[in-house]
Design a protein around this motif. Structure first.
Motif, PDB file in Angstrom:
ATOM      1  N   THR A  27      -4.583  55.959   5.984  1.00  0.00           N
ATOM      2  CA  THR A  27      -3.794  55.326   7.033  1.00  0.00           C
ATOM      3  C   THR A  27      -2.571  54.715   6.361  1.00  0.00           C
ATOM      4  O   THR A  27      -2.696  53.786   5.554  1.00  0.00           O
ATOM      5  N   PHE A  28      -1.410  55.242   6.679  1.00  0.00           N
ATOM      6  CA  PHE A  28      -0.188  54.813   6.016  1.00  0.00           C
ATOM      7  C   PHE A  28       0.324  53.504   6.596  1.00  0.00           C
ATOM      8  O   PHE A  28       0.245  53.270   7.799  1.00  0.00           O
ATOM      9  N   SER A  29       0.859  52.679   5.727  1.00  0.00           N
ATOM     10  CA  SER A  29       1.449  51.414   6.172  1.00  0.00           C
ATOM     11  C   SER A  29       2.862  51.306   5.621  1.00  0.00           C
ATOM     12  O   SER A  29       3.789  51.846   6.187  1.00  0.00           O
ATOM     13  N   ASN A  30       3.034  50.653   4.490  1.00  0.00           N
ATOM     14  CA  ASN A  30       4.375  50.518   3.907  1.00  0.00           C
ATOM     15  C   ASN A  30       4.618  51.571   2.823  1.00  0.00           C
ATOM     16  O   ASN A  30       5.475  51.403   1.967  1.00  0.00           O
ATOM     17  N   TRP A  52       7.205  54.677   5.625  1.00  0.00           N
ATOM     18  CA  TRP A  52       6.387  54.986   6.777  1.00  0.00           C
ATOM     19  C   TRP A  52       6.518  53.939   7.886  1.00  0.00           C
ATOM     20  O   TRP A  52       6.557  54.250   9.063  1.00  0.00           O
ATOM     21  N   ASP A  53       6.573  52.666   7.501  1.00  0.00           N
ATOM     22  CA  ASP A  53       6.587  51.607   8.507  1.00  0.00           C
ATOM     23  C   ASP A  53       7.967  51.396   9.107  1.00  0.00           C
ATOM     24  O   ASP A  53       8.128  51.369  10.335  1.00  0.00           O
ATOM     25  N   GLY A  55      10.858  53.311   8.560  1.00  0.00           N
ATOM     26  CA  GLY A  55      11.698  54.479   8.790  1.00  0.00           C
ATOM     27  C   GLY A  55      12.958  54.504   7.947  1.00  0.00           C
ATOM     28  O   GLY A  55      13.798  55.399   8.110  1.00  0.00           O
ATOM     29  N   ARG A  71       9.717  61.069  10.368  1.00  0.00           N
ATOM     30  CA  ARG A  71       8.262  61.074  10.373  1.00  0.00           C
ATOM     31  C   ARG A  71       7.750  60.883  11.786  1.00  0.00           C
ATOM     32  O   ARG A  71       8.414  60.281  12.636  1.00  0.00           O
ATOM     33  N   ASP A  72       6.564  61.423  12.006  1.00  0.00           N
ATOM     34  CA  ASP A  72       5.860  61.269  13.281  1.00  0.00           C
ATOM     35  C   ASP A  72       4.566  60.539  12.966  1.00  0.00           C
ATOM     36  O   ASP A  72       3.624  61.129  12.438  1.00  0.00           O
ATOM     37  N   ASN A  73       4.543  59.266  13.285  1.00  0.00           N
ATOM     38  CA  ASN A  73       3.394  58.445  12.914  1.00  0.00           C
ATOM     39  C   ASN A  73       2.118  58.931  13.584  1.00  0.00           C
ATOM     40  O   ASN A  73       1.044  58.925  12.995  1.00  0.00           O
ATOM     41  N   ASN A  76       0.917  61.914  11.691  1.00  0.00           N
ATOM     42  CA  ASN A  76       0.822  61.738  10.237  1.00  0.00           C
ATOM     43  C   ASN A  76       1.594  62.829   9.495  1.00  0.00           C
ATOM     44  O   ASN A  76       1.114  63.400   8.511  1.00  0.00           O
TER      45      ASN A  76
END
Length: 126
Positions: A27-30, A52-53, A55, A71-73, A76
Motif C-alpha cells: 500500500t503506497f503512501s509517500n 504517490w501521495d 503527485g 499515477r492512478d491510485n 496502483n
C-alpha cells in the motif's frame, strides 16, 4: 512487491506511446515511483518519477516537455506518456520504486530505487 511494466513497441519517430507499471504487494503512501531507461552500451538513465501521495513529479532533462508521468491510485499503476519519440529514446524502460524517500521531490538517483520491474523495450525507428 512486484512491478509489472507494459507498453513495449516498435514505433516511428514522432509517434506517441504510453507505458504502464502495475504495482502490487504494497500500500503506497509517500513512496516515489519512477521510470528509468537504458540504451545499449549506456548507463541507466533517469526519465521521470512521481510521489504517490502528492503527485509531485520530476523529469530528466532529455525528456522534459515530451514525457509525462502520472499515477492512478485506485489501480496502483503509474503511467509514462511519451510523445514526439526520437530514435535516441530507444531503450529498455524500467519502472522502479523508492520506499524511503528523503524529500518531497522524487529522487533522480538510481541508487535510491530498491525495487525494479523487468523492463519493457521501446524501439524508435527514424
Amino acid at each position: 512487491v512486484q512491478l509489472q511494466a507494459s507498453g513495449r513497441g516498435l514505433v516511428q519517430a514522432g509517434d506517441s506511446l504510453r507505458l504502464s507499471c502495475a504495482a502490487s504487494g504494497r500500500t503506497f503512501s509517500n513512496d516515489a515511483l519512477g521510470w528509468f531507461r537504458q540504451a545499449p552500451g549506456k548507463e541507466r538513465e533517469f526519465v521521470a518519477a512521481i510521489k504517490w501521495d502528492s503527485g509531485i513529479a520530476n523529469y530528466g532533462d532529455s525528456v522534459q516537455g515530451r514525457f509525462t508521468i502520472s499515477r492512478d491510485n485506485a489501480k496502483n499503476t503509474v503511467y509514462l506518456q511519451v510523445n514526439d519519440l526520437k530514435p535516441e529514446d530507444t531503450a529498455v524502460y524500467y519502472c522502479a520504486a523508492d520506499f524511503r524517500p528523503l524529500s518531497s521531490i522524487p529522487s533522480m538517483n538510481v541508487r535510491d530505487y530498491a525495487y525494479w520491474g523487468q523492463g519493457t523495450l521501446v524501439t524508435v525507428s527514424s
